[in-house]
Design a protein around this motif. Structure first.
Motif, PDB file in Angstrom:
ATOM      1  N   HIS A 146     -31.877 -32.853 -53.082  1.00  0.00           N
ATOM      2  CA  HIS A 146     -33.191 -32.622 -52.888  1.00  0.00           C
ATOM      3  C   HIS A 146     -33.340 -31.218 -52.487  1.00  0.00           C
ATOM      4  CE1 HIS A 146     -34.087 -37.107 -53.230  1.00  0.00           C
ATOM      5  NE2 HIS A 146     -35.178 -36.486 -53.737  1.00  0.00           N
ATOM      6  N   ALA A 147     -32.353 -30.359 -52.968  1.00  0.00           N
ATOM      7  CA  ALA A 147     -32.136 -28.942 -52.359  1.00  0.00           C
ATOM      8  C   ALA A 147     -33.551 -28.150 -52.700  1.00  0.00           C
ATOM      9  CB  ALA A 147     -31.003 -28.043 -52.814  1.00  0.00           C
ATOM     10  N   ILE A 148     -34.203 -28.262 -53.986  1.00  0.00           N
ATOM     11  CA  ILE A 148     -35.382 -27.299 -54.055  1.00  0.00           C
ATOM     12  C   ILE A 148     -36.432 -27.926 -53.246  1.00  0.00           C
ATOM     13  CG2 ILE A 148     -36.936 -26.719 -55.844  1.00  0.00           C
ATOM     14  CD1 ILE A 148     -34.316 -26.805 -57.803  1.00  0.00           C
ATOM     15  N   TYR A 149     -36.705 -29.249 -53.371  1.00  0.00           N
ATOM     16  CA  TYR A 149     -38.143 -29.736 -52.590  1.00  0.00           C
ATOM     17  C   TYR A 149     -37.488 -29.456 -51.178  1.00  0.00           C
ATOM     18  CZ  TYR A 149     -40.818 -33.251 -50.664  1.00  0.00           C
ATOM     19  OH  TYR A 149     -41.990 -33.875 -49.755  1.00  0.00           O
ATOM     20  N   THR A 150     -36.507 -29.579 -50.548  1.00  0.00           N
ATOM     21  CA  THR A 150     -36.111 -29.156 -49.274  1.00  0.00           C
ATOM     22  C   THR A 150     -36.297 -27.628 -48.923  1.00  0.00           C
ATOM     23  OG1 THR A 150     -34.360 -30.987 -48.855  1.00  0.00           O
ATOM     24  CG2 THR A 150     -34.261 -29.210 -47.492  1.00  0.00           C
ATOM     25  N   ALA A 151     -36.263 -26.597 -49.845  1.00  0.00           N
ATOM     26  CA  ALA A 151     -36.384 -25.203 -49.728  1.00  0.00           C
ATOM     27  C   ALA A 151     -37.589 -25.117 -49.633  1.00  0.00           C
ATOM     28  CB  ALA A 151     -35.330 -24.614 -50.791  1.00  0.00           C
ATOM     29  N   GLY A 152     -38.556 -25.609 -50.495  1.00  0.00           N
ATOM     30  CA  GLY A 152     -39.909 -25.274 -50.490  1.00  0.00           C
ATOM     31  C   GLY A 152     -40.664 -25.977 -49.133  1.00  0.00           C
ATOM     32  N   LYS A 153     -40.219 -27.221 -48.547  1.00  0.00           N
ATOM     33  CA  LYS A 153     -40.937 -27.717 -47.600  1.00  0.00           C
ATOM     34  C   LYS A 153     -40.527 -26.765 -46.172  1.00  0.00           C
ATOM     35  CE  LYS A 153     -43.328 -30.658 -49.144  1.00  0.00           C
ATOM     36  NZ  LYS A 153     -44.760 -30.751 -49.218  1.00  0.00           N
ATOM     37  N   HIS A 154     -39.209 -26.311 -46.364  1.00  0.00           N
ATOM     38  CA  HIS A 154     -38.722 -25.297 -45.051  1.00  0.00           C
ATOM     39  C   HIS A 154     -39.575 -24.037 -45.307  1.00  0.00           C
ATOM     40  CE1 HIS A 154     -35.312 -27.773 -44.226  1.00  0.00           C
ATOM     41  NE2 HIS A 154     -34.844 -26.918 -43.159  1.00  0.00           N
ATOM     42  N   GLY A 155     -39.869 -23.701 -46.667  1.00  0.00           N
ATOM     43  CA  GLY A 155     -40.919 -22.465 -46.682  1.00  0.00           C
ATOM     44  C   GLY A 155     -42.228 -22.581 -46.084  1.00  0.00           C
ATOM     45  N   VAL A 156     -42.590 -23.953 -46.090  1.00  0.00           N
ATOM     46  CA  VAL A 156     -44.142 -24.151 -45.635  1.00  0.00           C
ATOM     47  C   VAL A 156     -44.042 -23.725 -44.180  1.00  0.00           C
ATOM     48  CG1 VAL A 156     -45.758 -25.951 -45.036  1.00  0.00           C
ATOM     49  CG2 VAL A 156     -44.820 -25.474 -47.725  1.00  0.00           C
ATOM     50  N   LEU A 157     -42.899 -24.325 -43.628  1.00  0.00           N
ATOM     51  CA  LEU A 157     -42.967 -23.945 -42.092  1.00  0.00           C
ATOM     52  C   LEU A 157     -42.819 -22.624 -41.606  1.00  0.00           C
ATOM     53  CD1 LEU A 157     -40.920 -27.084 -40.764  1.00  0.00           C
ATOM     54  CD2 LEU A 157     -43.123 -26.862 -41.482  1.00  0.00           C
ATOM     55  N   GLY A 158     -42.257 -21.854 -42.547  1.00  0.00           N
ATOM     56  CA  GLY A 158     -41.912 -20.490 -42.334  1.00  0.00           C
ATOM     57  C   GLY A 158     -43.200 -19.614 -42.345  1.00  0.00           C
ATOM     58  N   LEU A 159     -44.145 -20.109 -43.557  1.00  0.00           N
ATOM     59  CA  LEU A 159     -45.332 -19.596 -43.630  1.00  0.00           C
ATOM     60  C   LEU A 159     -46.255 -19.817 -42.643  1.00  0.00           C
ATOM     61  CD1 LEU A 159     -46.309 -20.394 -47.423  1.00  0.00           C
ATOM     62  CD2 LEU A 159     -46.242 -18.031 -46.317  1.00  0.00           C
ATOM     63  N   THR A 160     -46.444 -21.102 -41.986  1.00  0.00           N
ATOM     64  CA  THR A 160     -46.869 -21.645 -40.888  1.00  0.00           C
ATOM     65  C   THR A 160     -46.828 -20.900 -39.734  1.00  0.00           C
ATOM     66  OG1 THR A 160     -47.078 -23.997 -41.832  1.00  0.00           O
ATOM     67  CG2 THR A 160     -47.692 -23.825 -39.474  1.00  0.00           C
ATOM     68  N   ARG A 161     -45.539 -20.826 -39.383  1.00  0.00           N
ATOM     69  CA  ARG A 161     -45.239 -20.170 -38.120  1.00  0.00           C
ATOM     70  C   ARG A 161     -45.685 -18.496 -38.251  1.00  0.00           C
ATOM     71  NH1 ARG A 161     -40.029 -23.577 -38.445  1.00  0.00           N
ATOM     72  NH2 ARG A 161     -40.380 -25.348 -36.804  1.00  0.00           N
TER      73      ARG A 161
END
Length: 254
Positions: free
Chosen positions: A158-173
């Motif tokens: 699930h590399a692409i899904y995982t990358a997107g959800k990690h990205g959400v946390l970067g935006l959040t922080r």
């Protein structure tokens, strides 16, 4: 005997929930309505959104459905503009709209696969946050982005899904740091396996066994449990909390 804590009041507040017509979004829309908020259900599904808004308005308060596609900047801008026309403010925003991924090896994924997932799961959150923050400047507010436990760990195939959800946390922080001085708190929840219609369709009869193996609690999460955490992060009880990525996963990440 210990009494359960009272539900925070959102009376007079306005809450916008993307992907608010089903699953976690539906439970969150209902939670805010019960707590007295005026709820905007922003979703692509007109049938589900209209039905939920009608039910919530009839049974619990004031709810409005606005057909919204988070991949389109003009659609998000129109949703926020209409919310401000109807209600005059946005106090809480929950960016829940997202797509799941069929397991696939990274080397087999296509650029189209990447674009499809990222357009909703990451770009959609980015576009939504832009409009929501602009609406909150001067008045303050709270934003909660729905990531995933996969935003905190790697998930096989699930590399692409995982990358997107990690990205959400970067935006959040990053946004939490940038806009704290404006009185805007920005946090994320990271759900584990949750009983949504999509999950039930995907795993069918194998869901109980999967849920038992997924986390130390040995069970699946319920959408209402995620909604409770989202609402807490939006409430005054979390007034000194910003930039947090909160796992709600029965201990799976731990």
């Amino acid at each position: 005997m210990v009494n359960a804590p009272a539900m925070p009041s959102f009376s007079g507040k306005v809450a916008v929930i993307t992907g608010g017509a089903s699953g976690i979004g539906r439970a969150t829309s209902a939670w805010f309505a019960r707590a007295g908020a005026r709820v905007v259900i922003a979703d692509r599904s007109r049938e589900e959104g209209d039905a939920l808004a009608s039910r919530l308005s009839r049974d619990q308060g004031d709810a409005l459905f606005i057909e919204t596609d988070v991949t389109r900047p003009d659609s998000i801008e129109a949703t926020v503009a209409r919310t401000l026309r109807e209600y005059g403010r946005i106090d809480c925003a929950v960016n829940n709209a997202g797509l799941s991924e069929t397991p696939i090896d990274l080397t087999d994924a296509t650029p189209e696969h990447w674009t499809r997932l990222m357009s909703v799961n990451l770009r959609g959150v980015f576009l939504s946050m832009q409009q929501e923050i602009r609406a909150m400047l001067g008045s303050g507010g709270a934003i909660v982005n729905v990531s995933s436990r996969t935003g905190l760990v790697g998930k096989p195939r699930h590399a692409i899904y995982t990358a997107g959800k990690h990205g959400v946390l970067g935006l959040t922080r990053s946004a939490a740091v940038d806009y704290a001085r404006h009185g805007i708190r920005i946090n994320a929840v990271c759900p584990g396996l949750v009983r949504t219609p999509f999950v039930e369709r995907k795993f069918g009869d194998g869901l109980p066994a999967l849920a038992a193996a997924m986390n130390p609690m040995g069970r699946i999460g319920e959408p209402e449990e995620i909604a409770e955490c989202i609402a807490w992060l939006c409430s005054d009880a979390a007034s000194f909390v910003t930039g947090v990525a909160l796992p709600v996963d029965g201990g799976a990440v731990a």
